[in-house]
Design an enzyme around this catalytic site. Structure first.
Site, PDB file in Angstrom:
ATOM      1  N   GLY A  74      -6.960   3.530   1.643  1.00 26.19           N
ATOM      2  CA  GLY A  74      -7.868   3.795   0.533  1.00 26.19           C
ATOM      3  C   GLY A  74      -7.178   4.403  -0.665  1.00 26.19           C
ATOM      4  O   GLY A  74      -5.976   4.216  -0.858  1.00 26.19           O
ATOM      5  N   HIS A 119       0.859  -1.188   0.000  1.00 30.84           N
ATOM      6  CA  HIS A 119       0.000   0.000   0.000  1.00 30.84           C
ATOM      7  C   HIS A 119       0.888   1.229   0.000  1.00 30.84           C
ATOM      8  O   HIS A 119       1.855   1.293   0.750  1.00 30.84           O
ATOM      9  CB  HIS A 119      -0.935   0.009   1.202  1.00 30.84           C
ATOM     10  N   LEU A 121     -10.135  -3.691   4.025  1.00 31.96           N
ATOM     11  CA  LEU A 121      -9.182  -3.021   3.131  1.00 31.96           C
ATOM     12  C   LEU A 121      -8.041  -2.331   3.895  1.00 31.96           C
ATOM     13  O   LEU A 121      -8.290  -1.531   4.802  1.00 31.96           O
ATOM     14  CB  LEU A 121      -9.927  -1.981   2.278  1.00 31.96           C
ATOM     15  N   ASP A 122      -6.790  -2.631   3.511  1.00 32.56           N
ATOM     16  CA  ASP A 122      -5.603  -1.954   4.061  1.00 32.56           C
ATOM     17  C   ASP A 122      -5.484  -2.092   5.576  1.00 32.56           C
ATOM     18  O   ASP A 122      -4.878  -1.234   6.238  1.00 32.56           O
ATOM     19  CB  ASP A 122      -5.603  -0.461   3.681  1.00 32.56           C
ATOM     20  N   ALA A 123      -6.055  -3.145   6.123  1.00 30.34           N
ATOM     21  CA  ALA A 123      -6.054  -3.279   7.575  1.00 30.34           C
ATOM     22  C   ALA A 123      -5.401  -4.575   8.059  1.00 30.34           C
ATOM     23  O   ALA A 123      -5.421  -4.876   9.251  1.00 30.34           O
ATOM     24  CB  ALA A 123      -7.483  -3.188   8.106  1.00 30.34           C
TER      25      ALA A 123
END
Lengths: 284, 284, 284, 284
Positions: A201, A192, A227-229
């Site tokens: 995001g 990311h 998402l992205d976690a």
């Protein structure tokens, strides 16, 4: 490259684990070339990783696994014993940004990534030429916004046909469906382009520019449904200033992304990353 | 230390600003020892900072100001002309964590911070001894949770009596009321112990630990009404791993906080930080 | 990419240089988008670099040069006025280590390096395939240890035929003869795989390993007759520990070398590097 | 602070060391909270460090030492077993630069350095006031250039009377005589204000300025007879540019020196640094 077995263990901490495991390895004549341990005091969980010269043991990895099984049960271990001669099979997924893909292919060819690259999957045709220069099969799977299901069914089939056990989202700008996240849990690595949890995001560099931060970053993490976690494997940053436009941030960011993803993947391939809840233990 | 005048300007960008300003300085015989410019392409705003040897000009700062006024009007400048012989008067505010305060006091004594320290204000007595060792007046202003208004009225009075023009929250764990934020806008510098915008608010190191990040950070910023959301002056990070407990993070963080706050304050005192909306231009 | 003229000047420092130059640019209606100055207090020399929007001037670079000539003479300037539409022509030289070459070719294709790559010269055949994938002419010039003169005569001819004005030694493991160093003074950029002045000469990573340093580095510098002693453009480091073998150091070093050389070359191509005796002023 | 025993071992590598040692600890019921190992493949030497909860063992450190002795002999170990309740006694030596001394005293008071500070020895009076504020005995031992022997005899007496087992040269600008280097081998830690091996000897920042390096550094190392050539414990760097004068380099350097010395000393006090020839193994 030398031939190793790698033993990776996590279990509830208690007195005597190291003694038991190292005693077992020593009994078999095993020469440990690298040993790492970690006791998490908060959760009471113990982690270890041994790298053992295969030749010193004189037995197959299967035999060693059977012999170790009773110890694993005694200590309620989650464990794996890997043979470095059985290389992981990696699928690289990419959209239109080439920097991470090109970097990984180069490092792989240079011998920095101990794996087979089973194929590249992309929702675009752009990267075919460079992938094929490295003699890697290239699969173009367009993602129809109105029928993502079909596309990801095809992705799953390609992964499974390739017998891949590691999927790298090397700037693949599509969100994997929950079914895939679950099916390949702990096997999908994403890069990311922000210093998470900041700027999750879309368009993180533009978010960073708007906020006026003085450092931008990138984060390599395991993909989970949220998402992205997912659990973070590695992060790094690059200094920026008022002089720099969003375009500059994107350019600096490319270098950070490449470095962070390459380190994270290498550690994953060397069985140095142990997932612990939503965090990681990294024996780097 | 040499005697300088510092000219700091921001205005709408257009052709000829540098020519006009540098021409003016040259006409007066002014020797520019340091010059910085920045054009923000997105907002069309121009920023500059000149450091001019006072002796080369042979006129007082007031005379120079009057002479410059027409140029400033012509270009609709926000501007200031500072005389380095008139040092800023700084109030340090602190609660119980000593590291930032002790670091700033030491740097000030060592000549790294070109200012007078007009006093230390704290809601506790803990730092009195070290402040007084440096011969700095110490004001204990307890903050009653049920009557903060009275406390901050006293704080304001102390600041004003000290004729302070810079307030540093050196780990002052109270939130300044909006009235103070507004009254001293652009003059209050805070150190937040996270890499903002990640982990705003309370206990950022514990938040960072929970999220499993691989880098922790600190952020020096101007204080605005919105908590931890003001213009960022400087940030830095420290690498951490699974080995490190929240206590370790706090310890590493102390060093980052000290470094980031000291740099940010030094730049502010040298008129190197220009506020631009919710961002900063830092001519470091 | 926008069209700029770049004015780069160094001269004895005195009052009024900036006023004169910026006044001249303003008279022509020139819009300065980036301006950098530096006064070296020790040597009394002044350096400046302006980036000017070509369209705002409405004259050719030749006309502008003629118009500027009197100012240059008045202040005894060493100066150059570059037109960004006339891209530099770069020759890359390499031996068998591919990482720097591959990295530069990729960055060039990605638009990070504003130049033409006129060719690759190597004393080996190894890099032909990748160079040709990027459609760059490849010249194999073996270096006969007993007749280096002939080889370097051929190298010189290739450079001159290519009308190259920048030569990058991207891990070219041969020492350029003094005649070439002199002929292309200020135009040859080398990457040395140590943190100079430590570990000049051969096998720096092994020297670093033997000394037990905790950081390894790389240095990008202009080539002069004296080996590894020319003006330094950029340096960076990577942390190492007792765990790391010389092989690891070489691997980490590759990433530092790539980053340092790419930054140094980019700055050179953007006329941001001014040589000052055996040092550099870098307006990065 | 918890009570630990620390076992530190180095010996020729062979199969079964970890099994034997960890087995022994487990037999005694010892709970290992931190374990580190290293096999040096080049020299065939093995290193380990265990941190064991003292309460889990239920025996004195002396009893444990006796019990371990046979194992140590079996494997030809160099070894030590430390009790964290017996804190090291440290002498700080300083000349006129205060930054390292002040930093160490502050960290010590803040609990970052697990030791007793037995005294400060200086060839000047300057630091008496701050040392005494921390209630540390201060010894002024002038060094007569014509009779250094007498001065260092006095230094040695002070060290021995203080029963110190660690001496920190916190910018002590005198060279210790060989007799002291030998007497306290492995116990004297120096901070050198350059990135060794670059710029050994006097005025390293000025040497760095002259060479035009883009990074300056500091090195924490054990003192040996050969000046600035002992085993390196830790190093770090700070970025500089053409803007910076030697005075700036000195200022940046102070921060690097403080950080590097504090880390090196902390690791030494926690028995994390094992000397291996002229290098170190650091289990940080």
């Amino acid at each position: 490259m030398s031939h190793y077995y790698r033993l990776v263990v996590s279990c509830p901490d208690q007195v005597g684990i190291v003694a038991r495991v190292s005693g077992f390895i020593a009994q078999q004549g095993g020469s440990i070339t690298e040993a790492s341990q970690h006791s998490d005091l908060q959760t009471g969980r113990f982690f270890m990783r041994y790298e053992i010269l295969a030749d010193s043991l004189g037995m197959s990895v299967e035999t060693l696994r059977s012999a170790f099984e009773p110890i694993a049960q005694e200590f309620s271990m989650q464990w794996a014993l890997m043979d470095t001669q059985k290389r992981r099979r990696v699928i690289l997924m990419v959209s239109r940004e080439s920097h991470c893909l090109v970097d990984l292919l180069y490092r792989w060819q240079a011998g920095e990534l101990d794996c087979d690259i089973a194929g590249v999957i992309s929702n675009h045709e752009d990267m075919r030429s460079i992938a094929e220069w490295y003699r890697i099969p290239y699969h173009h799977v367009p993602v129809d916004p109105n029928n993502k299901e079909a596309s990801f069914a095809q992705v799953q089939e390609l992964i499974d046909n390739a017998r891949a056990d590691c999927i790298v989202l090397a700037r693949y700008m599509q969100i994997l469906p929950p079914s895939l996240c679950e099916r390949y849990a702990g096997q999908v690595i994403n890069i990311h382009h922000s210093f998470l949890p900041s700027f999750a995001g879309a368009k993180p560099y533009h978010q960073a520019y708007e906020r006026g931060v003085k450092l931008i970053g990138a984060t390599c993490h395991y993909v989970t449904e949220e998402l992205d976690a997912g659990p973070i494997i590695e992060q790094d940053i690059h200094r920026v200033s008022h002089c720099h436009t969003p375009t500059d941030l994107v350019r600096f960011g490319r270098d950070v992304e490449k470095a962070v993803l390459a380190r994270g993947l290498r550690w994953h391939l060397e069985d140095r990353v142990l997932i612990h809840g939503n965090k990681t233990v990294v024996f780097s």
